[in-house]
Design a protein around this motif. Structure first.
Motif, PDB file in Angstrom:
ATOM      1  N   GLY A  37      28.864  47.679  15.359  1.00 34.14           N
ATOM      2  CA  GLY A  37      28.379  47.025  16.648  1.00 34.14           C
ATOM      3  C   GLY A  37      28.263  45.411  16.469  1.00 34.14           C
ATOM      4  N   LEU A  38      28.615  44.639  15.480  1.00 39.15           N
ATOM      5  CA  LEU A  38      28.835  43.512  15.059  1.00 39.15           C
ATOM      6  C   LEU A  38      29.820  42.813  15.564  1.00 39.15           C
ATOM      7  N   ASP A  39      30.482  43.160  16.746  1.00 33.93           N
ATOM      8  CA  ASP A  39      31.732  42.593  17.263  1.00 33.93           C
ATOM      9  C   ASP A  39      31.463  41.180  17.892  1.00 33.93           C
ATOM     10  N   HIS A  40      30.106  40.935  18.063  1.00 28.94           N
ATOM     11  CA  HIS A  40      29.965  39.453  18.674  1.00 28.94           C
ATOM     12  C   HIS A  40      29.764  38.606  17.480  1.00 28.94           C
ATOM     13  N   LEU A  41      29.903  39.000  16.184  1.00 23.86           N
ATOM     14  CA  LEU A  41      29.685  38.066  14.921  1.00 23.86           C
ATOM     15  C   LEU A  41      31.055  38.361  14.154  1.00 23.86           C
ATOM     16  N   GLU A  42      32.126  38.621  14.850  1.00 20.00           N
ATOM     17  CA  GLU A  42      33.430  38.843  14.048  1.00 20.00           C
ATOM     18  C   GLU A  42      33.774  37.499  13.545  1.00 20.00           C
ATOM     19  N   GLY A  43      34.190  37.791  11.992  1.00 18.82           N
ATOM     20  CA  GLY A  43      34.584  36.693  11.092  1.00 18.82           C
ATOM     21  C   GLY A  43      33.258  35.659  10.625  1.00 18.82           C
ATOM     22  N   LYS A  44      32.244  36.127  11.147  1.00 12.21           N
ATOM     23  CA  LYS A  44      30.791  35.483  10.439  1.00 12.21           C
ATOM     24  C   LYS A  44      30.195  35.797   9.239  1.00 12.21           C
ATOM     25  N   THR A  45      29.830  35.145   8.509  1.00 11.89           N
ATOM     26  CA  THR A  45      29.123  35.808   7.460  1.00 11.89           C
ATOM     27  C   THR A  45      27.514  36.186   7.702  1.00 11.89           C
ATOM     28  N   VAL A  46      26.981  37.457   7.315  1.00 10.14           N
ATOM     29  CA  VAL A  46      25.956  37.792   7.846  1.00 10.14           C
ATOM     30  C   VAL A  46      25.080  38.386   6.881  1.00 10.14           C
ATOM     31  N   SER A  47      23.880  38.130   6.948  1.00 12.75           N
ATOM     32  CA  SER A  47      22.925  38.505   5.748  1.00 12.75           C
ATOM     33  C   SER A  47      22.326  40.159   6.213  1.00 12.75           C
ATOM     34  N   ILE A  48      22.141  41.001   5.315  1.00 15.22           N
ATOM     35  CA  ILE A  48      21.831  42.273   5.194  1.00 15.22           C
ATOM     36  C   ILE A  48      20.616  42.857   4.308  1.00 15.22           C
ATOM     37  N   LEU A  49      19.506  43.539   5.391  1.00 15.70           N
ATOM     38  CA  LEU A  49      18.599  44.173   4.753  1.00 15.70           C
ATOM     39  C   LEU A  49      18.583  45.505   4.911  1.00 15.70           C
ATOM     40  N   ALA A  50      18.731  46.427   4.063  1.00 17.82           N
ATOM     41  CA  ALA A  50      19.070  47.851   3.856  1.00 17.82           C
ATOM     42  C   ALA A  50      17.954  48.610   3.388  1.00 17.82           C
ATOM     43  N   ASP A  51      17.007  49.212   4.020  1.00 18.70           N
ATOM     44  CA  ASP A  51      15.922  50.004   3.538  1.00 18.70           C
ATOM     45  C   ASP A  51      15.010  49.132   2.823  1.00 18.70           C
TER      46      ASP A  51
END
Length: 951
Positions: A803-817
């Motif tokens: 579901g992150l197609d709109h940020l293709e190629g971008k570096t993202v931060s992730i918070l998991a649980d």
């Protein structure tokens, strides 16, 4: 020497360096040198702002787009995406869809005009104004049924198209037809909403209604109007048409009904366009004899008589008129005895008309100067119409024009256009009754072809108000009272007629905005005006009761102002600072105050592009700056709270709007970003701050998404096939709905042990049969209570987050649980986690910075001219999961609180006082720099710095 410096809160927000010498200012004690991507709470703490969630891409990412709010009930609202020649709709963080595609409607607005559109909403109708476009109304007819149509200001219903009059005179009446007079009538239709049409064409009959039994029957049965609920009939008297009655039927009998001249039919014309209107009618030759057979006095009736005396000659009288000549009468009277001996007087019994004369327009009887003993003599004078009758024909179907002749010495010298009508193309004007005249030559009428549209709209005093057109920049117009589009008026004027006037200003400043508060405010680029009733502020505005006054010399920029409580907030044309406009009882007048006075650096050199206001849960003003930043003002003036903060993102902010969703005001934004080498524009929704203590619910990424695998439905999973049911055993997992796709995903079960403790079991999938069947192994032995039964209390952990197609190629931060995972680059619209997680938020990272103001202490010179070393920080925090602090941004020390959390679980959110050891450094200001780079919450209530003071 050591000391402690206490910052009790940050409720003053960010202040400019020019304020550093104002240590006496109360805001200096609670302000900050920088508040970046922090929100200032009314109570004083600062919280790193929530992130934004992606709603969707705008239709044309290469073009500027604007969003505006549409609130059609307490619980339902829409964000309208206004783009180049289209509109789309968004609600609750989702785009309105129809047949698998975004629902949209066409619009005429071009990209370059979007941010100059004025708007105002009433119920399910939003009125849109722009000086370059016909005013339009956006109407919500249903969830996926919207229409944008041109606003009309004509009659809401058609008049009868054919009206006839039949006269009747009793055969027993001996009346010469030469004393008959023309009786002229018009009829209007009234719909169920009590809205009235324009007048029908004139219908005429010759009769003498003063004769007993005489009557005229006005009939329009051949032209009944569709949608008409009633009809009103008017009769001419003195050149105007007065009301004589109304009916649900299609005829009315006039048996000498006196017209009510206080009620006349409405006159409709559009004040914003002369297209299709007759503007003027030239007279090439005036002819002669016009009006010679008109204005003839036909009857003089006595209404009441005074008593004349004492012992004087019989009273006499004459007919007087400003235009007519030749009419003569004989006053009839009789003698009466008055109190006292030999005292006689006179009373009048009537009058005999000797000659009717001609040219009369307003005849009356003037009695001689014989002394009056008592009472009052009143007469009624009837006369034939003196008006020349015109006929207007037009192949284009035009209608509604009303003309009036100007006659001097029998010569037609001009034609006055009383009503230009509508729809005319090539009209022709002829005289059908010259009242004895002939020979006049009428040229071709001049038909209008220009438009002039208002640029702003508001509602005030139950009227819709417009202002600021191109040709009439200082004019303002108001609809008829209680209506949305009725621009009609009457002659004579009534209090509920439309209003048209202009500001009494020598300078040519267009009214940019109309704002309704206690009074109607008109904002030009150089000043603020108040428009009110001349009868007092508690009285409504009427066409004949208007007063305008200058209330401020600080004019407004183009961006639409806001109303927050009892205050108007607008951007000044000069300097581009934000001002509040409010009535102050202490000065008994309005005051315009600069809200940017302590933070001019956020505004100087920039323009305000867009603004929106939030009332709940925290009153705030959001401002889009031409710098690309988003500025927030925490604004509670009654508590003297006015605190600025600045916000940035990976891209720029371009538009904002606020609507109410789930009983809270929600901010939507348009951002421009560069993704995968291309410019994109997205609609995003600022996440509401949660008071939950569960770190899993934290959301501090931009343009992101959240995967939540918790089961809130009636879907089930069933575990079978186990032997020992432990970590070495393969367990069959059957789901009641599509669930499985990848190995290493997890099914997470929670149960309560005998001692009451909660326990979690995670089953890791190692084989997928189909979307509803998989095989996995648990990390602990599965208790009997979870075996072989359909379980709804489960969660599903994902390893790959899509579901992150709109940020293709971008570096993202992730918070998991609740735990921060390493940043990743989006590939094929997804990221792969280190391990499967149930609640995952992923999006663009942003940095939150807080910098304290320079040290100011109660020592010699307030501590100026000294150096400082801050080596320890005592932070009063609330629901916080770590931060960085230090004497500069390149000398930061991480503070990550952890208590007794189990190994492998994220740190819990912590509240209270925390001691933070930071790297020491000698500086002249003694400021502390605080930063949060993780997608985790930070709330700082106050700071105490352990400061070593140098010489």
């Amino acid at each position: 020497m050591g000391s402690k410096q206490y910052f009790r809160s940050f409720g003053g927000g960010e202040v400019d360096t020019t304020m550093y010498g104002r240590i006496d200012d109360v805001v200096f004690q609670v302000g900050a040198a920088k508040v970046r991507n922090f929100i200032v709470s009314p109570q004083g703490p600062v919280h790193n702002r929530q992130g934004t969630r992606i709603v969707g891409a705008v239709k044309h990412s290469s073009k500027r787009t604007r969003i505006i709010p549409f609130q059609f009930s307490e619980s339902q609202s829409m964000i309208i995406e206004m783009g180049h020649e289209f509109m789309r709709f968004h609600t609750l963080g989702q785009t309105l869809m129809y047949d698998g595609a975004p629902y949209e409607i066409q619009s005429p607005y071009q990209e370059e005009d979007l941010f100059d559109i004025g708007y105002e909403q009433s119920a399910d109708v939003m009125t849109l104004t722009h000086t370059g476009y016909q005013t339009r109304e956006l109407r919500r007819l249903g969830a996926t049924a919207w229409e944008l149509r041109e606003a009309g200001y004509g009659a809401p219903i058609d008049p009868p198209s054919s009206v006839t009059v039949t006269s009747y005179m009793p055969s027993s009446a001996s009346v010469n037809t030469d004393i008959y007079v023309d009786c002229n009538y018009i009829v209007t239709a009234v719909n169920k909403d009590k809205q009235e049409s324009a007048a029908s064409s004139i219908a005429t009959a010759s009769n003498q209604l003063y004769i007993t039994g005489a009557r005229n029957t006005i009939d329009w049965s051949a032209a009944a109007v569709t949608g008409a609920d009633r009809y009103r009939v008017y009769k001419e008297s003195g050149g105007l048409y007065g009301y004589i009655g109304e009916t649900c039927g299609t005829d009315l009998i006039d048996d000498n009904i006196a017209p009510d001249m206080g009620r006349t039919p409405p006159i409709y014309d559009s004040p914003f366009s002369d297209v299709g209107k007759i503007l003027s009618v030239p007279v090439t030759s005036g002819g002669s004899g016009y009006g010679a057979n008109g204005g003839v006095v036909t009857d003089v009736r006595l209404v009441s008589s005074a008593t004349y005396g004492i012992n004087v000659s019989r009273p006499t009288g004459e007919i007087v008129d400003p235009t007519g000549l030749g009419a003569t009468i004989t006053v009839n009277s009789y003698g009466v005895d008055l109190p006292g001996d030999n005292t006689d007087g006179w009373k009048i019994s009537g009058a005999t008309l000797n000659n009717g004369g001609s040219g009369y327009t307003n005849p009356s009887v003037l009695m001689d100067d014989t002394p009056i003993v008592s009472g009052k003599t009143e007469w009624e004078v009837e006369f034939t119409p003196n008006d020349i009758v015109f006929e207007i024909t037009d192949p284009g179907g035009g209608s509604g024009a009303e003309l009036e002749a100007v006659v001097s010495a029998g010569v037609l010298t001009g034609i006055i256009v009383r009503n230009g009508g509508k729809g005319y193309v090539t009209p022709t004007v002829t005289i059908t009754n010259g009242r004895g005249g002939s020979g006049a030559v009428i040229g071709s009428p001049v038909v209008g072809s220009t438009t002039d549209y208002p640029g702003t709209v508001a509602y005030h005093d139950q009227r819709k108000c417009f202002a600021g057109s191109t040709a009439k920049p200082q004019h303002y117009w108001m609809t008829r009272s209680g209506t949305e589009s009725d621009m009609s008026y009457t002659i004579p004027e009534q209090d509920d007629n439309r209003v048209e006037n202009k500001l009494a200003s020598r300078s040519v400043n267009r009214i940019r905005h109309l704002m309704s508060m206690n009074q109607l405010l008109a904002l030009t680029n150089s000043m603020v005006w108040e428009i009110s009733s001349a009868d007092g502020i508690d009285n409504p505005i009427t066409p004949t009761s208007l007063k305008t006054r200058i209330r401020s010399g600080v004019g407004s920029a183009k961006v639409k102002p806001l109303i927050s409580g009892e205050r108007l907030i607008y951007c000044a044309e000069k300097g581009k600072h934000l001002f509040e406009f409010v009535y102050e009882l202490q000065v008994n007048g309005y005051v315009a105050g600069d809200l940017s006075i302590r933070a001019p650096h956020l505004f100087d050199g920039y323009d305000v592009i867009d603004m929106a206001a939030v009332e709940s849960p925290v009153p705030m003003v959001w401002v889009v700056s031409s710098s690309g930043k988003l500025l927030s003002l925490t604004y509670i003036p009654e508590q003297k709270i006015s605190a600025w903060a600045q916000h940035d993102t990976d891209g720029v902010f371009e538009s904002v709007a606020v609507v109410t969703e789930n009983s809270e005001d929600v901010l939507y934004l348009i951002t421009q970003r560069y993704v995968n080498g291309s410019q994109v524009r997205y609609i995003e929704r600022l996440e509401m701050r949660s008071r939950t203590k569960d770190v899993k619910q934290s959301y501090h990424v931009d343009c992101g998404i959240t995967y939540d695998g918790r089961n809130f439905s009636n879907d089930t999973v069933t575990l079978t096939g186990g032997i020992d049911w432990d970590e070495d055993d393969d367990i069959n997992i059957e789901a009641s709905a599509d669930l499985f796709a990848d190995v290493d995903d997890t099914v997470v079960l929670q149960y309560e042990e005998d001692d009451g403790d909660a326990r979690v079991i995670t089953i890791t999938v190692h084989s997928v049969t189909d979307s509803r069947h998989a095989i996995g192994r648990p990390d602990f032995t599965i208790p009997e209570g979870l075996r072989g039964i359909a379980l709804t209390d489960y969660a599903f952990g994902k390893l790959v987050i899509n579901g992150l197609d709109h940020l293709e190629g971008k570096t993202v931060s992730i918070l998991a649980d609740g735990g921060e995972m390493p940043q990743q680059v989006v590939s094929s619209g997804s990221v792969t986690l280190q391990h499967a997680a149930v609640v995952v938020s992923a999006g663009l990272p942003f940095i939150s910075d807080l910098v304290t103001l320079p040290v100011a202490m109660q020592i010699e010179g307030y501590g100026k001219g000294r150096t400082y070393n801050v080596n320890k920080l005592y932070a009063l925090i609330d629901q916080t999961s770590g931060l960085f602090a230090g004497p500069a941004f390149d000398k930061l020390t991480e503070y990550r609180p952890r208590n007794n959390e189990p190994y492998g679980t994220p740190p819990l959110l912590r509240s209270g006082q925390s001691e933070v050891n930071i790297r020491g450094a000698w500086t002249t200001e003694g400021q502390v720099y605080i930063r949060q780079t993780s997608p985790l919450p930070v709330s700082i209530l106050g700071l105490t710095m352990d400061v070593t003071i140098g010489g």
